[in-house]
Design an enzyme around this catalytic site. Sequence first.
Site, PDB file in Angstrom:
ATOM      1  N   HIS A 176       0.851  -1.193   0.000  1.00  0.00           N
ATOM      2  CA  HIS A 176       0.000   0.000   0.000  1.00  0.00           C
ATOM      3  C   HIS A 176       0.882   1.236   0.000  1.00  0.00           C
ATOM      4  O   HIS A 176       1.638   1.458   0.928  1.00  0.00           O
ATOM      5  CB  HIS A 176      -0.912   0.010   1.242  1.00  0.00           C
ATOM      6  CG  HIS A 176      -2.148  -0.812   1.053  1.00  0.00           C
ATOM      7  ND1 HIS A 176      -3.359  -0.457   1.572  1.00  0.00           N
ATOM      8  CD2 HIS A 176      -2.352  -1.955   0.374  1.00  0.00           C
ATOM      9  CE1 HIS A 176      -4.269  -1.350   1.219  1.00  0.00           C
ATOM     10  NE2 HIS A 176      -3.675  -2.284   0.499  1.00  0.00           N
ATOM     11  N   TYR A 211      -9.426   6.211   6.639  1.00  0.00           N
ATOM     12  CA  TYR A 211      -9.746   6.535   8.032  1.00  0.00           C
ATOM     13  C   TYR A 211     -10.680   7.742   7.989  1.00  0.00           C
ATOM     14  O   TYR A 211     -10.318   8.765   7.390  1.00  0.00           O
ATOM     15  CB  TYR A 211      -8.487   6.928   8.806  1.00  0.00           C
ATOM     16  CG  TYR A 211      -7.490   5.809   9.062  1.00  0.00           C
ATOM     17  CD1 TYR A 211      -6.584   5.416   8.081  1.00  0.00           C
ATOM     18  CD2 TYR A 211      -7.438   5.175  10.296  1.00  0.00           C
ATOM     19  CE1 TYR A 211      -5.644   4.415   8.334  1.00  0.00           C
ATOM     20  CE2 TYR A 211      -6.505   4.171  10.558  1.00  0.00           C
ATOM     21  CZ  TYR A 211      -5.619   3.795   9.570  1.00  0.00           C
ATOM     22  OH  TYR A 211      -4.691   2.810   9.817  1.00  0.00           O
ATOM     23  N   PRO A 249      -5.680   0.630  18.277  1.00  0.00           N
ATOM     24  CA  PRO A 249      -5.369   0.122  16.923  1.00  0.00           C
ATOM     25  C   PRO A 249      -5.289   1.194  15.840  1.00  0.00           C
ATOM     26  O   PRO A 249      -4.880   0.889  14.723  1.00  0.00           O
ATOM     27  CB  PRO A 249      -6.528  -0.847  16.635  1.00  0.00           C
ATOM     28  CG  PRO A 249      -7.627  -0.421  17.535  1.00  0.00           C
ATOM     29  CD  PRO A 249      -6.991   0.150  18.753  1.00  0.00           C
ATOM     30  N   LYS A 290      -0.162  -0.304  15.084  1.00  0.00           N
ATOM     31  CA  LYS A 290       1.199  -0.501  15.589  1.00  0.00           C
ATOM     32  C   LYS A 290       1.408  -1.738  16.469  1.00  0.00           C
ATOM     33  O   LYS A 290       2.554  -2.153  16.689  1.00  0.00           O
ATOM     34  CB  LYS A 290       1.627   0.736  16.414  1.00  0.00           C
ATOM     35  CG  LYS A 290       1.810   1.983  15.586  1.00  0.00           C
ATOM     36  CD  LYS A 290       3.024   1.859  14.684  1.00  0.00           C
ATOM     37  CE  LYS A 290       3.028   2.870  13.585  1.00  0.00           C
ATOM     38  NZ  LYS A 290       3.366   2.315  12.276  1.00  0.00           N
ATOM     39  N   TYR A 298       3.646   6.406  10.525  1.00  0.00           N
ATOM     40  CA  TYR A 298       2.651   5.412  10.097  1.00  0.00           C
ATOM     41  C   TYR A 298       3.324   4.237   9.379  1.00  0.00           C
ATOM     42  O   TYR A 298       2.976   3.078   9.627  1.00  0.00           O
ATOM     43  CB  TYR A 298       1.614   6.100   9.199  1.00  0.00           C
ATOM     44  CG  TYR A 298       0.436   5.245   8.819  1.00  0.00           C
ATOM     45  CD1 TYR A 298      -0.370   4.635   9.777  1.00  0.00           C
ATOM     46  CD2 TYR A 298       0.104   5.060   7.474  1.00  0.00           C
ATOM     47  CE1 TYR A 298      -1.457   3.853   9.409  1.00  0.00           C
ATOM     48  CE2 TYR A 298      -0.989   4.285   7.095  1.00  0.00           C
ATOM     49  CZ  TYR A 298      -1.765   3.684   8.074  1.00  0.00           C
ATOM     50  OH  TYR A 298      -2.839   2.917   7.706  1.00  0.00           O
TER      51      TYR A 298
HETATM   52  P1  RFL Z   1      -0.571 -11.892  21.527  1.00  0.00           P
HETATM   53  O1  RFL Z   1      -0.868 -11.926  20.084  1.00  0.00           O
HETATM   54  O2  RFL Z   1      -1.671 -11.543  22.460  1.00  0.00           O
HETATM   55  O3  RFL Z   1       0.032 -13.308  21.903  1.00  0.00           O
HETATM   56  C1  RFL Z   1       0.200 -13.717  23.229  1.00  0.00           C
HETATM   57  C2  RFL Z   1       0.070 -15.221  23.267  1.00  0.00           C
HETATM   58  O4  RFL Z   1       0.324 -15.679  24.588  1.00  0.00           O
HETATM   59  C3  RFL Z   1      -0.611 -16.679  24.912  1.00  0.00           C
HETATM   60  N1  RFL Z   1      -0.713 -16.729  26.371  1.00  0.00           N
HETATM   61  C4  RFL Z   1      -0.131 -17.688  27.119  1.00  0.00           C
HETATM   62  N2  RFL Z   1       0.614 -18.738  26.786  1.00  0.00           N
HETATM   63  C5  RFL Z   1       1.054 -19.541  27.789  1.00  0.00           C
HETATM   64  N3  RFL Z   1       0.769 -19.313  29.102  1.00  0.00           N
HETATM   65  C6  RFL Z   1       0.027 -18.256  29.472  1.00  0.00           C
HETATM   66  N4  RFL Z   1      -0.249 -18.028  30.740  1.00  0.00           N
HETATM   67  C7  RFL Z   1      -0.457 -17.379  28.458  1.00  0.00           C
HETATM   68  N5  RFL Z   1      -1.206 -16.259  28.458  1.00  0.00           N
HETATM   69  C8  RFL Z   1      -1.348 -15.881  27.202  1.00  0.00           C
HETATM   70  C9  RFL Z   1      -1.889 -16.223  24.207  1.00  0.00           C
HETATM   71  O5  RFL Z   1      -2.786 -17.299  24.017  1.00  0.00           O
HETATM   72  C10 RFL Z   1      -1.330 -15.670  22.915  1.00  0.00           C
HETATM   73  O6  RFL Z   1      -1.273 -16.648  21.916  1.00  0.00           O
HETATM   74  O7  RFL Z   1       0.625 -10.887  21.848  1.00  0.00           O
HETATM   75  P2  RFL Z   1       1.940 -10.504  20.968  1.00  0.00           P
HETATM   76  O8  RFL Z   1       2.631 -11.713  20.450  1.00  0.00           O
HETATM   77  O9  RFL Z   1       2.666  -9.536  21.801  1.00  0.00           O
HETATM   78  O10 RFL Z   1       1.357  -9.781  19.678  1.00  0.00           O
HETATM   79  C11 RFL Z   1       0.719  -8.553  19.779  1.00  0.00           C
HETATM   80  C12 RFL Z   1      -0.398  -8.431  18.748  1.00  0.00           C
HETATM   81  O11 RFL Z   1      -1.166  -9.612  18.714  1.00  0.00           O
HETATM   82  C13 RFL Z   1      -1.293  -7.256  19.092  1.00  0.00           C
HETATM   83  O12 RFL Z   1      -0.516  -6.102  19.418  1.00  0.00           O
HETATM   84  C14 RFL Z   1      -2.215  -6.853  17.973  1.00  0.00           C
HETATM   85  O13 RFL Z   1      -2.970  -7.891  17.456  1.00  0.00           O
HETATM   86  C15 RFL Z   1      -3.123  -5.778  18.564  1.00  0.00           C
HETATM   87  N6  RFL Z   1      -4.385  -5.719  17.884  1.00  0.00           N
HETATM   88  C16 RFL Z   1      -4.423  -5.067  16.725  1.00  0.00           C
HETATM   89  N7  RFL Z   1      -3.306  -4.444  16.269  1.00  0.00           N
HETATM   90  C17 RFL Z   1      -3.326  -3.792  15.102  1.00  0.00           C
HETATM   91  O14 RFL Z   1      -2.291  -3.247  14.715  1.00  0.00           O
HETATM   92  N8  RFL Z   1      -4.497  -3.760  14.367  1.00  0.00           N
HETATM   93  C18 RFL Z   1      -5.654  -4.381  14.778  1.00  0.00           C
HETATM   94  O15 RFL Z   1      -6.656  -4.342  14.099  1.00  0.00           O
HETATM   95  C19 RFL Z   1      -5.651  -5.058  15.998  1.00  0.00           C
HETATM   96  N9  RFL Z   1      -6.755  -5.692  16.460  1.00  0.00           N
HETATM   97  C20 RFL Z   1      -5.530  -6.369  18.417  1.00  0.00           C
HETATM   98  C21 RFL Z   1      -6.716  -6.348  17.666  1.00  0.00           C
HETATM   99  C22 RFL Z   1      -5.520  -7.007  19.661  1.00  0.00           C
HETATM  100  C23 RFL Z   1      -6.655  -7.627  20.192  1.00  0.00           C
HETATM  101  N10 RFL Z   1      -6.605  -8.204  21.513  1.00  0.00           N
HETATM  102  C24 RFL Z   1      -5.331  -8.540  22.110  1.00  0.00           C
HETATM  103  C25 RFL Z   1      -7.669  -8.162  22.421  1.00  0.00           C
HETATM  104  C26 RFL Z   1      -7.848  -6.998  18.137  1.00  0.00           C
HETATM  105  C27 RFL Z   1      -7.836  -7.649  19.404  1.00  0.00           C
HETATM  106  C28 RFL Z   1      -9.094  -8.354  19.828  1.00  0.00           C
HETATM  107  C1  PHB Z   2      -6.974  -3.804  10.148  1.00  0.00           C
HETATM  108  O1  PHB Z   2      -6.977  -4.046   8.931  1.00  0.00           O
HETATM  109  O2  PHB Z   2      -7.382  -4.623  10.976  1.00  0.00           O
HETATM  110  C2  PHB Z   2      -6.480  -2.489  10.613  1.00  0.00           C
HETATM  111  C3  PHB Z   2      -5.906  -1.615   9.716  1.00  0.00           C
HETATM  112  C4  PHB Z   2      -5.450  -0.390  10.162  1.00  0.00           C
HETATM  113  C5  PHB Z   2      -5.583  -0.050  11.477  1.00  0.00           C
HETATM  114  C6  PHB Z   2      -6.152  -0.935  12.381  1.00  0.00           C
HETATM  115  C7  PHB Z   2      -6.608  -2.157  11.942  1.00  0.00           C
HETATM  116  O3  PHB Z   2      -5.164   1.161  11.897  1.00  0.00           O
END
Ligand code: RFL
Ligand code: PHB
Length: 388
Positions: A72, A199, A291, A295, A383
């Site tokens: 992108h 956005y 989000p 990041k 970004y």
């Molecule tokens: P993760 O992905 O939460 O992975 C942590 C892993 O640890 C496991 N775990 C355990 N394992 C063993 N023993 C325990 N006691 C444990 N407790 C937990 C969990 O099952 C999991 O597999 O953290 P990590 O690796 O730091 O990665 C970070 C990213 O996943 C996170 O920052 C992003 O996904 C945040 N986030 C989003 N970021 C974006 O940039 N765009 C998004 O659209 C976006 N949507 C989201 C999100 C985070 C969400 N969460 C955490 C509620 C949507 C959601 C629902």
């Molecule tokens: C997504 O595609 O899930 C997404 C993209 C941009 C954002 C947050 C989430 O800032």
Amino acid sequence: MRTQVAIIGGGPAGLILAQQLHVAGIDSVVLERRSRAYVEERIRAGVLEQGTVSLLQRIGAAERLNAEGLPHHGVSLACDGETFRIDLQAVAGKPLTVYGQTELTRDLNAILATRDQPVFEAEDVALHDIATDEPYVTYRKDGQEVRLDCDFIAGCDGAHGVSHKMIPQDLRKTFERIYPFGWLGLLADVPPCSHELIYSNHPRGFALASMRSTQRSRYYVQVSLDEKLEDWPDDRIWDELAIRLGPKAAAGMTRGPSLEKSIAPLRSYVAEPMRHGRLFLAGDAAHIVPPTGAKGLNLAASDAYYLCEAIVGFYRNGSQTGLDGYSAQALSRVWKAVRFSWWFTQLMHRFPGDDGFAHRVQVAELDYLSRSRAAQTAMAENYVGLPY
Ligand code: RFL
Ligand code: PHB
């Protein structure tokens, strides 16, 4: 059992770290509480910085990303019916790549599976003696108690994990901002309404048009924190998106049944330091960003990168310097992403109770951003991702 690095959590931070360590000839065991299917189905982020893509390429985990990731080169911002585009490539010199966190997780799991990793469904993971040179981890797998001795523990178990709680309260400082709204997300197998992300700051609240591929769309709308998912049938979400994203996006929008819907609250959170003794935190275990800046996943990757470098330095040269500097180095990049995500959240959302002042400041800033190359450069550099 014995390994060099025990990694708690098989999300992006843990999986990337494990693969990076493996490429550097360092042995690790990844302990994941959930099943493989659960971890691979979890719908989350979708936008990768160039630094994350390069890292995945260097560790041999980018074959499908290279083939299927969508570059992108720009992004659109809309406010009260006016839209402008920021040419990311022109002002910041780098593109972003759309590739789902689910896909990245599947790719890394497939690679780690060739080494019988991660250990899925590891129950009651507990960390021991982290302030000594002989830390260990215990867990239960298939009813058996296991003890895993190691040199280092990487706490990559996210915001609800056990690792971050092991840093003594009196040595830990936490910082938090709670935002008075959440994001309602919808995933659907329909072509996106625009080939780039939009956005939108609208009187009814923020909306975002994103995607996972040319055939799969991801949309979000700002909702108040007391909203219930059952009050949002698909049609209501599509109607709201069409209003908030504006007529041009609405005209290009294909509606379809949701594959997934969820409401996530927005917050900023940082716990300092990211290390205690032989325990090192990485990713969501140490920090959360709203989000809006996309990041979260990218910070998990940069933390894993810094941590791997520090551990490699220790094994190659017996040097503690990298380990001692890890927390400060990671936090320096983390806080810049926290700052950017907070700023972008403030700019694009409608805040309950605003008397009009905050919105006029938003309009002024967006107008400035639409005209000033300097302002666009500052936005775009953050970004697309600051350098490691
Ligand atoms: P993760 O992905 O939460 O992975 C942590 C892993 O640890 C496991 N775990 C355990 N394992 C063993 N023993 C325990 N006691 C444990 N407790 C937990 C969990 O099952 C999991 O597999 O953290 P990590 O690796 O730091 O990665 C970070 C990213 O996943 C996170 O920052 C992003 O996904 C945040 N986030 C989003 N970021 C974006 O940039 N765009 C998004 O659209 C976006 N949507 C989201 C999100 C985070 C969400 N969460 C955490 C509620 C949507 C959601 C629902
Ligand atoms: C997504 O595609 O899930 C997404 C993209 C941009 C954002 C947050 C989430 O800032």
